[in-house]
Design a protein around this motif. Structure first.
Motif, short mmCIF file in Angstrom:
data_model
loop_
_atom_site.label_atom_id
_atom_site.label_comp_id
_atom_site.label_asym_id
_atom_site.label_seq_id
_atom_site.Cartn_x
_atom_site.Cartn_y
_atom_site.Cartn_z
N TRP A 1 0.83 -1.21 0.00
CA TRP A 1 0.00 0.00 0.00
C TRP A 1 0.86 1.26 0.00
O TRP A 1 1.90 1.32 0.67
N SER A 2 0.39 2.25 -0.73
CA SER A 2 0.98 3.58 -0.64
C SER A 2 0.46 4.27 0.62
O SER A 2 -0.39 3.73 1.34
N GLU A 3 0.95 5.48 0.91
CA GLU A 3 0.43 6.26 2.02
C GLU A 3 -1.01 6.72 1.69
O GLU A 3 -1.38 6.87 0.53
N TRP A 4 -1.80 6.93 2.74
CA TRP A 4 -3.15 7.46 2.54
C TRP A 4 -3.07 8.88 1.96
O TRP A 4 -2.19 9.66 2.34
N SER A 5 -4.01 9.18 1.09
CA SER A 5 -4.11 10.55 0.59
C SER A 5 -4.71 11.44 1.69
O SER A 5 -5.17 10.96 2.72
N SER B 1 0.55 0.38 -4.85
CA SER B 1 1.62 0.79 -5.77
C SER B 1 2.97 0.93 -5.09
O SER B 1 3.88 1.54 -5.64
N ASN B 2 3.13 0.34 -3.90
CA ASN B 2 4.38 0.52 -3.17
C ASN B 2 4.92 -0.83 -2.66
O ASN B 2 4.97 -1.06 -1.45
N GLY C 1 -6.90 -5.56 2.00
CA GLY C 1 -7.49 -4.44 2.72
C GLY C 1 -8.23 -3.52 1.77
O GLY C 1 -8.38 -3.80 0.57
N ASP C 2 -8.72 -2.40 2.28
CA ASP C 2 -9.52 -1.46 1.52
C ASP C 2 -8.66 -0.34 0.97
O ASP C 2 -7.74 0.14 1.62
N SER C 3 -9.00 0.07 -0.24
CA SER C 3 -8.29 1.19 -0.85
C SER C 3 -8.96 2.52 -0.54
O SER C 3 -8.41 3.57 -0.85
N THR C 4 -10.15 2.49 0.08
CA THR C 4 -10.88 3.70 0.42
C THR C 4 -11.26 3.68 1.90
O THR C 4 -11.69 2.66 2.42
N ASP C 5 -11.09 4.81 2.56
CA ASP C 5 -11.47 4.97 3.96
C ASP C 5 -12.52 6.07 4.04
O ASP C 5 -12.40 7.09 3.36
#
Length: 410
Positions: free
Chosen positions: A210-214, A235-236, A248-252
């Motif tokens: 996972w990349s860092e959260w936006s 992407s990491n 896991g989820d890509s959206t929070d």
């Protein structure tokens, strides 16, 4: 005395080195270890080795010669050769096979003691049998070293499989000191019993990370409660070569609050006049029987009671018309709590007095006009519908859950 014995021992050793021994003899070979021809030398003779370098080629000649030729071997321009690959030892010597294994004593082909050495006497003086490397060449029989076996490496095993299934790893092979195994004080094999080399396989799968959260996005509404979102990507690194995707989820999602929304509250209002029962008593509710307005049907003109339909801020007004000289006290009863007391009817002529209040009333609570004190007799009056008692009320602001929530935040 010790000096005598030591001198005698050294002479014996020196004499031994000129007695019969064996040398390898080969001409113009590429590698000295490939020479297997053995020639027995006599007294006054030594082994020699010579290297001939021509351009990038190199050849070796091994042989036996008289000691007088050491340093000037005939037909060779460099008679005594010192070679770094053999521990910088001089080749011209009187030791068995010394031109093949420099500076190492090799076991004679026959188990016999050197005839020029008194093994018993030398052992008594110098304990020679404890020095196995010397004793096995000088007094092997006396020192019971005839069964001595120096260890030698067996063939290497097959290479093991690569220690990893992908990317670069290590392969290993082993050998044992069993060809033959050392026995009866023989030397152990020299060198490593394990060899390694690198191995390369197909590239390993790359599992996604996972990349860092936006940053959080804007709220989905401009007032009241809404939702805000943030995202991340697998992407990491990106998964590749059949690697696992991120778990896991890509959206929070989270709840967001802004200012309360302005809503149009329902409108409630009433006005009623004319009190049919004009007789007064303490804590008696005045019943206004004629409605001119009753939006939401919130006032009961049979009981004189207003029931609040919602929680909010209300405005209530009342007019009390009385005969002179009465002086009774009136007020609004909000669930039994009296607000805005006035005294009416205490002047010298017929009159009407007004009272009002702005107050918060909860849904379901009752509001009425009461004669609070000094209430007696037929005191209320009317005049041709121009002077009459009345009671009115209206909702100014309705409280909602959002309003309460906003007030708590403030």
């Amino acid at each position: 005395m010790w000096f005598f014995y030591l001198t005698a021992f050294l002479l014996l050793i020196s004499a031994r080195k000129t007695v019969t021994h064996e040398c390898y003899t080969c001409d113009n070979i590429d590698d000295p270890d490939n020479c297997h021809n053995i020639t027995e030398g006599g007294n006054g003779q030594s082994c020699f080795a010579y290297v001939n370098i021509s351009g990038i080629s190199k050849t070796f000649t091994l042989g036996i010669t008289d000691n007088k030729n050491c340093g000037a071997i005939l037909n060779y321009t460099s008679a005594i050769v010192k070679r770094d690959v053999y521990k910088k030892c001089f080749e011209c010597c009187g030791k068995d096979k010394c031109n093949n294994r420099l500076c190492q004593h090799l076991k004679p082909s026959k188990c016999i003691d050197d005839v020029n050495v008194d093994c018993a006497h030398i052992n008594e003086m110098f304990n020679i049998c404890t020095k196995v490397d010397e004793a096995k060449n000088i007094c092997p029989k006396f020192c019971r070293l005839c069964s001595l076996v120096d260890g030698n490496w067996a063939e290497w095993s097959w290479w093991s499989s690569c220690d990893v299934t992908c990317d670069s790893g290590i392969q290993t092979r082993k050998r044992t000191c069993t060809n033959p195994a050392p026995a009866y004080h023989g030397r152990q094999c020299v060198g490593n019993d394990t060899d390694t080399k690198s191995c390369d396989n197909q590239l390993c799968p790359v599992n996604g990370g996972w990349s860092e959260w936006s940053d959080w996005g804007t709220c989905s509404v401009t007032c009241d409660f809404g939702l805000k979102r943030r995202n991340r990507s697998c992407s990491n690194p990106h998964p590749s070569r059949s690697g696992d995707h991120c778990f896991g989820d890509s959206t929070d999602v989270d709840i967001c609050t802004t200012r309360p929304c302005f809503t149009v509250a329902p409108f409630y209002a009433f006005k009623s006049h004319t009190v049919s029962d004009k007789y007064l008593a303490d804590n008696k509710v005045l019943v206004f029987t004629k409605n001119t307005l009753n939006i939401g049907d919130v006032y009961d003109n049979s009981t004189g009671i207003f029931v609040a339909p919602v929680k909010g801020v209300y405005l209530f007004t009342a007019q009390i018309c009385m005969y002179t000289g009465r002086g009774s006290y009136f007020g609004f009863s909000v669930e039994g709590r009296i607000e805005s007391n006035i005294i009416a009817g205490d002047s010298g002529y017929y009159q009407c007095n007004s009272i009002d209040t702005v107050t918060t009333v909860n849904a379901g609570e009752q509001v009425s006009v009461k004669c609070v004190a000094a209430c007696a007799g037929d005191a209320l009056w009317e005049y041709l519908d121009r002077a009459t008692s009345s009671f009115s009320g209206t909702l100014l602001h309705m409280y909602s859950n959002l309003t309460i929530f906003a007030l708590k935040i403030e």
